[in-house]
Design a protein around this motif. Structure first.
Motif, PDB file in Angstrom:
ATOM      1  N   UNK A 124      40.935  -7.317  11.051  1.00 24.80           N
ATOM      2  CA  UNK A 124      42.225  -6.668  11.279  1.00 24.80           C
ATOM      3  C   UNK A 124      42.716  -6.884  12.703  1.00 24.80           C
ATOM      4  N   UNK A 125      41.817  -6.850  13.686  1.00 25.40           N
ATOM      5  CA  UNK A 125      42.217  -6.999  15.083  1.00 25.40           C
ATOM      6  C   UNK A 125      42.641  -8.421  15.414  1.00 25.40           C
ATOM      7  N   UNK A 126      42.221  -9.392  14.604  1.00 26.36           N
ATOM      8  CA  UNK A 126      42.573 -10.793  14.863  1.00 26.36           C
ATOM      9  C   UNK A 126      43.933 -11.165  14.298  1.00 26.36           C
ATOM     10  N   UNK A 127      44.451 -10.392  13.365  1.00 28.44           N
ATOM     11  CA  UNK A 127      45.672 -10.756  12.651  1.00 28.44           C
ATOM     12  C   UNK A 127      46.895 -10.650  13.556  1.00 28.44           C
ATOM     13  N   UNK A 128      47.778 -11.629  13.410  1.00 23.61           N
ATOM     14  CA  UNK A 128      49.054 -11.629  14.109  1.00 23.61           C
ATOM     15  C   UNK A 128      50.130 -11.087  13.173  1.00 23.61           C
ATOM     16  N   UNK A 129      50.854 -10.039  13.564  1.00 22.45           N
ATOM     17  CA  UNK A 129      51.942  -9.539  12.700  1.00 22.45           C
ATOM     18  C   UNK A 129      52.983 -10.635  12.480  1.00 22.45           C
ATOM     19  N   UNK A 130      53.280 -10.942  11.237  1.00 25.52           N
ATOM     20  CA  UNK A 130      54.162 -12.080  10.940  1.00 25.52           C
ATOM     21  C   UNK A 130      55.633 -11.698  10.868  1.00 25.52           C
ATOM     22  N   UNK A 181      46.188 -15.983  12.375  1.00 25.76           N
ATOM     23  CA  UNK A 181      45.509 -15.730  13.650  1.00 25.76           C
ATOM     24  C   UNK A 181      46.066 -16.689  14.689  1.00 25.76           C
ATOM     25  N   UNK A 182      46.461 -16.169  15.844  1.00 27.06           N
ATOM     26  CA  UNK A 182      47.031 -16.997  16.910  1.00 27.06           C
ATOM     27  C   UNK A 182      45.929 -17.665  17.715  1.00 27.06           C
ATOM     28  N   UNK A 183      46.006 -18.989  17.860  1.00 30.84           N
ATOM     29  CA  UNK A 183      45.049 -19.735  18.671  1.00 30.84           C
ATOM     30  C   UNK A 183      45.638 -20.135  20.020  1.00 30.84           C
ATOM     31  N   UNK A 184      46.867 -20.620  20.003  1.00 33.16           N
ATOM     32  CA  UNK A 184      47.527 -21.091  21.227  1.00 33.16           C
ATOM     33  C   UNK A 184      49.001 -20.746  21.167  1.00 33.16           C
ATOM     34  N   UNK A 185      49.608 -20.587  22.333  1.00 32.14           N
ATOM     35  CA  UNK A 185      51.027 -20.263  22.352  1.00 32.14           C
ATOM     36  C   UNK A 185      51.624 -20.627  23.697  1.00 32.14           C
ATOM     37  N   UNK A 186      52.923 -20.973  23.699  1.00 35.76           N
ATOM     38  CA  UNK A 186      53.653 -21.109  24.954  1.00 35.76           C
ATOM     39  C   UNK A 186      55.128 -20.806  24.720  1.00 35.76           C
ATOM     40  N   UNK A 187      55.822 -20.392  25.785  1.00 40.73           N
ATOM     41  CA  UNK A 187      57.244 -20.119  25.734  1.00 40.73           C
ATOM     42  C   UNK A 187      57.930 -20.890  26.857  1.00 40.73           C
ATOM     43  N   UNK A 188      59.093 -21.433  26.556  1.00 38.45           N
ATOM     44  CA  UNK A 188      59.911 -22.099  27.559  1.00 38.45           C
ATOM     45  C   UNK A 188      61.306 -21.486  27.457  1.00 38.45           C
ATOM     46  N   UNK A 189      61.793 -20.929  28.552  1.00 40.30           N
ATOM     47  CA  UNK A 189      63.059 -20.206  28.522  1.00 40.30           C
ATOM     48  C   UNK A 189      63.997 -20.703  29.603  1.00 40.30           C
ATOM     49  N   UNK A 234      60.706 -12.455  12.257  1.00 41.74           N
ATOM     50  CA  UNK A 234      60.083 -12.838  10.986  1.00 41.74           C
ATOM     51  C   UNK A 234      60.099 -14.339  10.735  1.00 41.74           C
ATOM     52  N   UNK A 235      60.168 -15.150  11.784  1.00 47.65           N
ATOM     53  CA  UNK A 235      60.140 -16.599  11.593  1.00 47.65           C
ATOM     54  C   UNK A 235      58.839 -17.076  10.982  1.00 47.65           C
ATOM     55  N   UNK A 236      57.717 -16.468  11.411  1.00 50.93           N
ATOM     56  CA  UNK A 236      56.414 -16.854  10.857  1.00 50.93           C
ATOM     57  C   UNK A 236      56.330 -16.420   9.392  1.00 50.93           C
ATOM     58  N   UNK A 237      56.787 -15.220   9.124  1.00 50.90           N
ATOM     59  CA  UNK A 237      56.778 -14.731   7.745  1.00 50.90           C
ATOM     60  C   UNK A 237      57.646 -15.612   6.851  1.00 50.90           C
TER      61      UNK A 237
END
Length: 520
Positions: A469-475, A282-290, A304-307
């Motif tokens: 099911x709705x909380x799950x993050x596809x890994x 489950x994702x709690x926090x996230x950020x991207x820097x590009x 598939x980095x999380x997987x």
């Protein structure tokens, strides 16, 4: 032989998506009133804001949809407050400015229309304090990467980054607790947290020299030791599900320059090691820097980095090299290569590599096994450098027809940490190095470094249940493409791995787009 199983592991660890394309666009307020001297100049908004950063030491965060980096502006010389300088350079006095740490956040103009009153969102009122610093070798002064930093006899922990830096955020109730610093081959160190609170501490670990009096000298059969590790697997590792609060990050560097960084904090449902039920994220926090600056480059995305991080829990999903057999044609050969110390416990080092008659990309590396309870404490392994180029099809999922992508080095590190007598996954990291070359070019090629890591920051074993099911993050997806919403609070009191000096410098020098999210 079990070649198919080995290939399955190779493929599942990471997938890449490469294509030729244009790149993606990627707190106190006293500083805003500070006077700075600006010389008469003409240049891009990006360049002029960079000069403000040089004079103040503060970096800017803004969305490129709000500010056009490439717009040319003129600035008369003179003294300006930082706020006035920003308004003068951007040409918009309605921009909202907010100081967060050593960053100045520039956001959309504040709306003048009345805002509908909303139900207040409860916030965490528990006071926290921060421990930060650098961990080094006492004698060489070299930084110690991937050392464990944890609350002694507690479930909160983190690791040092590649530069030996650490950051631990703790509730005020733990201000008198003992903080433990440990790493393979070193004598553990414990320091009261109050002595480290709210300051940048320089700490050292002393190498641990193992005397003959500390060990029983005996011939160690590596195959027998690994089988003992298997036999005691369900004794040493979790037999009940647990929640792991984990920090995850993945990064991409091309031509030794920073391209992107994606970070997240997950709540992971970890099933027991005897269960076939899959883990949930489950994702709690996230950020991207590009990096927005590279105009003609290759878009690289990790899939598939999380997987991969979940699969690298080796004692839960045991790979072939942890299950030795007595067959003569078994693909790996093992040796007892050393004795060392891990968290003040004696560990046997078992090295393994593929047999000479096998010419396919398998693994080689070192396994650190507790000499008393046969628990796997750490594993360091890589795809055999001799055959790593043959693993392209297993590591790269898609690519442009005009590109030749060749793996150069693929390395993984996995460690475990005991808590309440049970060993839990502590830190996972993968580093993948490639060479990219356009097929029509004879000689020119560029290096590509892709990496991911996950560290367990907290373990909970009370009231553990599976996510909805709705909380799950596809890994298995591309994490950097995950949709999110802006979150001004950002990491709050989560424990994260501080970015390395090289990465920090790269982020500071480029025009970056920092995006944040929160899910609850």
């Amino acid at each position: 032989m079990k070649q198919a199983a080995t290939y399955r592991i190779l493929y599942l660890l990471v997938g890449l998506l490469l294509m030729t394309a244009t790149p993606l666009r990627a707190d106190n307020n006293d500083i805003l009133d500070r006077l700075i001297q600006l010389s008469k100049s003409k240049g891009t908004i990006y360049k002029l804001l960079g000069e403000v950063s040089e004079r103040t030491g503060y970096l800017f965060i803004y969305d490129s949809k709000i500010i056009n980096n490439e717009q040319i502006v003129k600035v008369p010389g003179g003294k300006y407050s930082v706020r006035e300088a920003i308004y003068r350079i951007t040409g918009d006095t309605n921009l909202s400015l907010r100081v967060i740490g050593n960053h100045i956040l520039i956001s959309c103009p504040v709306a003048s229309t009345p805002v509908k009153e909303e139900t207040p969102v409860p916030i965490d009122t528990i006071p926290y304090f921060t421990l930060e610093g650098l961990l080094r070798d006492k004698f060489t002064n070299d930084p110690i990467p991937y050392a464990t930093v944890s609350v002694s006899n507690g479930s909160i922990e983190s690791v040092t980054n590649q530069g030996g830096e650490f950051r631990l955020r703790l509730p005020d109730s733990l201000r008198l607790s003992q903080i433990s610093f440990s790493h393979i081959g070193y004598q553990p160190l414990e320091v009261e947290s109050s002595l480290l609170a709210e300051r940048y501490s320089m700490l050292t670990l002393e190498p641990k020299v193992i005397s003959l009096q500390e060990v029983v000298v005996r011939i160690v059969n590596p195959i027998k030791l690994l089988k003992e590790m298997q036999d005691k697997r369900f004794q040493n590792y979790p037999q009940k599900p647990a929640f792991h609060t984990s920090f995850y990050r993945e990064g991409i560097e091309r031509k030794n320059r920073f391209v992107s960084l994606t970070e997240g904090v997950f709540k992971i449902y970890k099933s027991s090691y005897s269960s076939t039920i899959t883990d949930q994220v489950k994702l709690l926090k996230m950020r991207r820097i590009t990096n927005n600056q590279e105009k003609d480059t290759i878009v690289v995305k990790m899939e598939s980095g999380i997987y991969a991080s979940l699969q690298l829990d080796l004692m839960k999903d045991m790979p072939e090299f942890l299950i030795p057999e007595s067959e003569i044609n078994y693909p790996y050969v093992y040796a007892h290569s050393d004795i060392t110390v891990v968290d003040d416990r004696i560990a046997n080092v078992i090295s393994f590599e593929q047999r000479e008659f096998i010419n396919e990309p398998l693994f080689r590396g070192n396994l650190y096994v507790d000499s008393e309870n046969s628990a796997l404490l750490k594993a360091e392994f890589e795809i055999n450098p001799k055959y790593v180029k043959n693993a392209t099809g297993m590591l790269v999922e898609k690519k442009s027809r005009n590109l030749k992508i060749t793996p150069q080095k693929v390395v993984y590190t996995v460690s475990y940490k005991p808590w309440n007598g049970t060993y839990y996954i502590n830190h996972v990291r993968g580093d993948l190095y490639f060479k990219i070359k356009k097929k029509k070019q004879l000689f020119e090629s560029s290096p590509l470094h892709i990496w991911f890591e996950m560290v367990t920051c907290k373990i909970d074993t009370i009231d553990v249940s599976r996510c909805g099911r709705k909380e799950m993050l596809p890994t298995r997806t591309i994490f950097s493409d995950t949709k999110f919403r802006y979150d001004a609070g950002f990491w709050e009191n989560f424990n994260v791995i501080p970015p390395e000096e090289k990465l920090n410098e790269a982020i500071n020098k480029i025009s970056s787009q920092i995006e944040e999210t929160g899910y609850y």
